[in-house]
Design a protein around this motif. Structure first.
Motif, mmCIF file in Angstrom:
data_model
loop_
_atom_site.group_PDB
_atom_site.id
_atom_site.type_symbol
_atom_site.label_atom_id
_atom_site.label_comp_id
_atom_site.label_asym_id
_atom_site.label_seq_id
_atom_site.Cartn_x
_atom_site.Cartn_y
_atom_site.Cartn_z
ATOM 1 N N ARG A 38 -118.791 79.672 -20.814
ATOM 2 C CA ARG A 38 -117.594 79.806 -21.655
ATOM 3 C C ARG A 38 -117.594 81.147 -22.410
ATOM 4 O O ARG A 38 -118.647 81.583 -22.908
ATOM 5 N N PHE A 39 -116.422 81.780 -22.492
ATOM 6 C CA PHE A 39 -116.316 82.997 -23.312
ATOM 7 C C PHE A 39 -116.573 82.616 -24.769
ATOM 8 O O PHE A 39 -116.042 81.606 -25.244
ATOM 9 N N PRO A 40 -117.371 83.410 -25.483
ATOM 10 C CA PRO A 40 -117.689 83.040 -26.862
ATOM 11 C C PRO A 40 -116.474 83.057 -27.782
ATOM 12 O O PRO A 40 -116.404 82.309 -28.749
ATOM 13 N N ASP A 41 -115.503 83.914 -27.465
ATOM 14 C CA ASP A 41 -114.293 83.970 -28.295
ATOM 15 C C ASP A 41 -113.151 84.600 -27.495
ATOM 16 O O ASP A 41 -113.350 85.085 -26.375
ATOM 17 N N ALA A 42 -111.956 84.584 -28.101
ATOM 18 C CA ALA A 42 -110.769 85.086 -27.415
ATOM 19 C C ALA A 42 -110.857 86.591 -27.165
ATOM 20 O O ALA A 42 -110.336 87.089 -26.170
ATOM 21 N N VAL A 43 -111.520 87.306 -28.047
ATOM 22 C CA VAL A 43 -111.617 88.771 -27.897
ATOM 23 C C VAL A 43 -112.387 89.125 -26.624
ATOM 24 O O VAL A 43 -111.971 89.993 -25.846
ATOM 25 N N SER A 44 -113.509 88.440 -26.378
ATOM 26 C CA SER A 44 -114.293 88.761 -25.183
ATOM 27 C C SER A 44 -113.562 88.318 -23.909
ATOM 28 O O SER A 44 -113.669 88.974 -22.869
ATOM 29 N N ALA A 45 -112.796 87.247 -23.985
ATOM 30 C CA ALA A 45 -112.005 86.821 -22.825
ATOM 31 C C ALA A 45 -110.923 87.860 -22.522
ATOM 32 O O ALA A 45 -110.695 88.227 -21.365
ATOM 33 N N ASP A 46 -110.295 88.355 -23.559
ATOM 34 C CA ASP A 46 -109.250 89.382 -23.411
ATOM 35 C C ASP A 46 -109.839 90.641 -22.782
ATOM 36 O O ASP A 46 -109.276 91.228 -21.856
ATOM 37 N N ARG A 47 -111.014 91.019 -23.251
ATOM 38 C CA ARG A 47 -111.666 92.223 -22.743
ATOM 39 C C ARG A 47 -112.021 92.062 -21.261
ATOM 40 O O ARG A 47 -111.791 92.947 -20.449
ATOM 41 N N ALA A 48 -112.531 90.888 -20.893
ATOM 42 C CA ALA A 48 -112.902 90.634 -19.494
ATOM 43 C C ALA A 48 -111.671 90.681 -18.587
ATOM 44 O O ALA A 48 -111.728 91.190 -17.469
ATOM 45 N N MET A 49 -110.549 90.163 -19.081
ATOM 46 C CA MET A 49 -109.314 90.185 -18.293
ATOM 47 C C MET A 49 -108.863 91.631 -18.068
ATOM 48 O O MET A 49 -108.441 91.996 -16.973
ATOM 49 N N ARG A 50 -108.986 92.453 -19.105
ATOM 50 C CA ARG A 50 -108.609 93.874 -18.950
ATOM 51 C C ARG A 50 -109.483 94.571 -17.926
ATOM 52 O O ARG A 50 -109.022 95.415 -17.150
ATOM 53 N N GLU A 51 -110.764 94.212 -17.907
ATOM 54 C CA GLU A 51 -111.682 94.815 -16.920
ATOM 55 C C GLU A 51 -111.265 94.442 -15.502
ATOM 56 O O GLU A 51 -111.288 95.277 -14.607
ATOM 57 N N VAL A 52 -110.878 93.172 -15.305
ATOM 58 C CA VAL A 52 -110.449 92.713 -13.976
ATOM 59 C C VAL A 52 -109.211 93.496 -13.527
ATOM 60 O O VAL A 52 -109.148 94.005 -12.407
ATOM 61 N N PHE A 53 -108.241 93.619 -14.420
ATOM 62 C CA PHE A 53 -107.009 94.334 -14.071
ATOM 63 C C PHE A 53 -107.285 95.807 -13.812
ATOM 64 O O PHE A 53 -106.726 96.406 -12.903
ATOM 65 N N SER A 54 -108.155 96.389 -14.625
ATOM 66 C CA SER A 54 -108.432 97.812 -14.489
ATOM 67 C C SER A 54 -109.204 98.088 -13.189
ATOM 68 O O SER A 54 -108.898 99.014 -12.447
#
Ligand SMILES: [Zn+2]
Length: 228
Positions: A38-54
């Protein structure tokens, strides 16, 4: 007493390990839930999603905020659960994860609220084949928690596309290019787009583009599991 009898005839089992579920647990047992990444918080989930898109699409401007519950790992129990949700007719698993996502969004809401929730659509024939769209079930549960309208008919899938699994990144992008269209005159300004699983982001990005082409200004994303 009654629940004990029901359990005897209709045993409630965990979709991850197949073990009997204790009375207060539903769909997935506590042991399996704790084993998911599980992502520890919404910020790290958001960051991971940006990495996937990038990484996959060279785009990071497609969305303003994103929420995801888990990271994907091949052959873990979460993969079994997701498979049962998508192909095993277990729409209640979608409701379960939808509530978790709704709680996550409620705990870390966007600066400006979204107007409505839109699930990534299935082609109408695929929906008949699977009997329901799991992203729609997710969207409904999130909508209930947040008190938001769910618009299942805003976007349609125009083409019956091949499954994305097993395709290369380039093939995935080609497969869903121009596959979606907005079919309503009532276009919201801000949308939360919901997909069950995001692998390369190709499908999500194709829907985002159709929304933006129709005049949606801001798109936010929510998914159960992100392959990153
Ligand atoms: Zn379990």
């Amino acid at each position: 007493m009654l629940s004990g009898i029901l359990q005897l005839f209709y045993p409630r089992v965990c979709a991850g390990c197949g073990g009997l579920l204790p009375e207060k647990e539903e769909q997935v047992c506590r042991t399996c839930l704790l084993s998911f990444d599980r992502f520890p918080d919404a910020v790290s989930a958001d960051r991971a999603m940006r990495e996937v898109f990038s990484r996959n699409l060279s785009r990071t401007e497609d969305f303003c905020k994103a929420w995801s519950l888990y990271r994907f790992h091949k052959n873990d129990r979460l993969q079994t659960v997701i498979h049962t949700m998508k192909y095993g007719g277990s729409y209640r698993i979608g409701m379960f994860f939808g509530r978790l996502l709704g709680d996550m969004i409620a705990d870390d809401p966007p600066a400006a609220p979204f107007g409505c929730i839109v699930p990534v659509p299935l082609h109408r024939l695929k929906k008949i084949e699977r009997t329901y769209n799991q992203s729609e079930i997710l969207a409904e549960s999130i909508g209930e928690i947040l008190g938001k309208e769910v618009r299942t008919n805003l976007v349609v899938r125009k083409r019956y596309t091949a499954p994305q699994a097993g395709l290369t990144l380039r093939q995935r992008r080609g497969n869903v290019e121009n596959a979606f269209a907005v079919v309503s005159d009532r276009v919201p300004e801000t949308v939360l787009l919901v997909d069950d699983v995001m692998t390369t982001g190709s499908t999500t990005a194709a829907v985002v583009q159709s929304l933006q082409a129709a005049g949606v200004r801001t798109v936010m994303l929510a998914t159960i599991v992100l392959a990153s």
